[in-house]
Design a protein around this motif. Structure first.
Motif, PDB file in Angstrom:
ATOM      1  N   ILE A 204       0.849  -1.105  -0.038  1.00 54.89           N
ATOM      2  CA  ILE A 204       0.070  -0.054  -0.162  1.00 54.89           C
ATOM      3  C   ILE A 204       0.690   1.269   0.018  1.00 54.89           C
ATOM      4  O   ILE A 204       1.732   1.367   0.954  1.00 54.89           O
ATOM      5  N   ASP A 205       0.736   2.027  -1.023  1.00 55.39           N
ATOM      6  CA  ASP A 205       1.633   3.269  -1.233  1.00 55.39           C
ATOM      7  C   ASP A 205       0.520   4.313  -1.572  1.00 55.39           C
ATOM      8  O   ASP A 205       0.079   4.369  -2.711  1.00 55.39           O
ATOM      9  N   ASN A 206       0.406   5.341  -0.649  1.00 54.01           N
ATOM     10  CA  ASN A 206      -0.464   6.306  -0.825  1.00 54.01           C
ATOM     11  C   ASN A 206      -1.900   6.040  -1.480  1.00 54.01           C
ATOM     12  O   ASN A 206      -2.778   6.227  -2.352  1.00 54.01           O
ATOM     13  N   ASP A 207      -2.399   4.939  -0.605  1.00 49.64           N
ATOM     14  CA  ASP A 207      -3.758   4.289  -0.924  1.00 49.64           C
ATOM     15  C   ASP A 207      -4.004   3.540  -2.145  1.00 49.64           C
ATOM     16  O   ASP A 207      -4.987   3.506  -2.574  1.00 49.64           O
ATOM     17  N   THR A 208      -2.692   3.272  -2.776  1.00 49.80           N
ATOM     18  CA  THR A 208      -2.731   2.566  -3.861  1.00 49.80           C
ATOM     19  C   THR A 208      -2.121   1.135  -3.478  1.00 49.80           C
ATOM     20  O   THR A 208      -1.021   1.115  -3.073  1.00 49.80           O
ATOM     21  N   ARG A 209      -3.227   0.297  -4.148  1.00 53.20           N
ATOM     22  CA  ARG A 209      -2.441  -1.247  -3.759  1.00 53.20           C
ATOM     23  C   ARG A 209      -1.815  -1.803  -4.897  1.00 53.20           C
ATOM     24  O   ARG A 209      -2.165  -1.990  -6.074  1.00 53.20           O
ATOM     25  N   THR A 210      -0.512  -2.379  -4.548  1.00 54.16           N
ATOM     26  CA  THR A 210       0.205  -2.851  -5.806  1.00 54.16           C
ATOM     27  C   THR A 210       0.553  -4.516  -5.173  1.00 54.16           C
ATOM     28  O   THR A 210       1.042  -4.656  -4.431  1.00 54.16           O
ATOM     29  N   PRO A 211       0.035  -5.239  -6.251  1.00 56.71           N
ATOM     30  CA  PRO A 211       0.268  -6.769  -5.842  1.00 56.71           C
ATOM     31  C   PRO A 211       1.868  -7.113  -5.890  1.00 56.71           C
ATOM     32  O   PRO A 211       2.538  -6.548  -6.554  1.00 56.71           O
TER      33      PRO A 211
END
Length: 377
Positions: A204-211
């Motif tokens: 989770i980076d700046n409310d962005t989920r990266t798999p």
């Protein structure tokens, strides 16, 4: 009556011939004398206890250096192992859901055939980066894979691709040998209880989920993958035809030939299945689930920060008071995190060194006294 033995008889331990009974004694029946039985062991080095032996003479000059040498060797080894173990990064999440505040509490009473599957998400934070390759494990507690009947409940011939065992499994698989008059593939209690939760990791980076890429191959032993486990002989590209006439294990949602979309990781050679079939010795254990490889040397494999774990909760453990965990861990030359071995080396080395000091003091204080008794004239 006197019986004489020759020198050869004495050496061999047996008389060379029979000894007559004077007067043809009662019961002799005119047949002459019988062979005299002896309980004397053969005249061999083993039976006569003449084998060479060595017994150390324990003196202060041999015992004291031995204690000090063991202590001086074991303590540094223990410190090195302990420090190496502490340098291994490890993070563990219990997602059983027994606590009411847990996101997975809603899935606690899930059953094998629950539809639709229950899902939950757990957010967590890594305080430190994981520099090298990361190994993702699933862990179970209070699950006795070492039970004798459970361990025997499998058919190795069937798992090795034998076509006759495929349609006629071993009776060791009972009561998971057949279902609806069809042979089960794979049969047995071990396969029937295979772990089937699905775990997905996101950063989770700046409310962005990266798999996070999770590698599902390379988690099984090479010998298991290439020797012990094989699909039935035939057209390897058509597993549906190879497993025709069989049925899936009772608790499985789908048959064995649908475990994976890739042909080299499907059927009996599916690596998740192979890992599960290697039973654990203790009721609390972990098994390798996925690999996270380091992409480059400039960045850590898992950076410190926020992550989330998405769980498809399929595996019921609440009925036997079990617990489920997800573990992220790096490894070293000695394997995973295990401080016990280092502590054991340090403890044994310290005890030996302490005993050496105590015995040295005793020897220095009392060893030079004349202990011989005065003999009166």
């Amino acid at each position: 009556m006197a019986v004489n033995y020759s020198a050869k008889e004495e050496a061999d331990g047996h008389p060379s011939g029979g000894v007559g009974v004077p007067g043809g004694g009662a019961g002799g029946g005119g047949g002459g004398g019988g062979v005299v039985k002896t309980r004397k062991p053969d005249n061999t080095a083993f039976k006569q206890q003449r084998l060479p032996a060595w017994q150390p003479i324990l003196t202060a000059g041999t015992v004291l250096p031995a204690f000090f040498i063991i202590g001086l060797i074991f303590i540094p080894i223990g410190i090195g192992i302990f420090v190496t173990s502490n340098n291994i990064r490890e993070y563990e999440i219990d997602y059983t859901g027994t606590e009411p505040s847990s996101p997975c509490n809603k899935c606690l009473n899930v059953s094998w055939d629950s539809t639709p599957p229950c899902t939950c998400t757990i957010n967590f934070t890594l305080e430190h980066s994981f520099e090298s390759n990361v190994f993702m494990y699933y862990g179970l507690s209070n699950f006795y894979q070492n039970h004798r009947r459970y361990v025997k409940s499998r058919d190795d011939s069937q798992l090795n691709g034998d076509n006759s065992s495929l349609l006629n499994p071993s009776k060791e698989c009972e009561p998971y040998r057949t279902n609806e008059d069809k042979p089960i593939a794979p049969c047995g209690a071990i396969a029937n209880s295979m772990f089937n939760d699905t775990l997905e990791l996101y950063r989770i980076d700046n409310d962005t989920r990266t798999p996070i890429t999770l590698i599902k191959k390379g988690i099984a032993w090479w010998t298991d993958k290439n020797v012990k486990f094989r699909n039935p002989t035939g057209d390897g590209n058509n597993l549906t035809a190879l497993f025709q006439g069989t049925t899936k294990p009772v608790n499985w949602p789908k048959p064995v030939y649908m475990l994976d979309s890739e042909p080299d990781n499907n059927g009996f050679i599916n690596e998740d299945f192979i890992v599960w079939m290697r039973t654990a010795a203790l009721p609390t254990f972990r098994k390798l689930y996925r690999l996270i490889e380091r992409k480059n040397n400039l960045q850590p494999t898992l950076q410190a920060g926020k992550y989330s774990l998405d769980i498809t909760y399929n595996y019921p453990v609440h009925s036997f008071d079990g617990r489920k965990r997800m573990i992220l861990s790096t490894i070293s030359w000695m394997g995973g995190k295990n401080p016990f071995l280092g502590i054991a080396y340090i403890t044994v080395g310290s005890i030996c060194f302490f005993l050496g000091v105590v015995l040295l003091i005793i020897h220095h204080k009392y060893g030079n006294r004349n202990t011989s008794a005065d003999i009166p004239n």
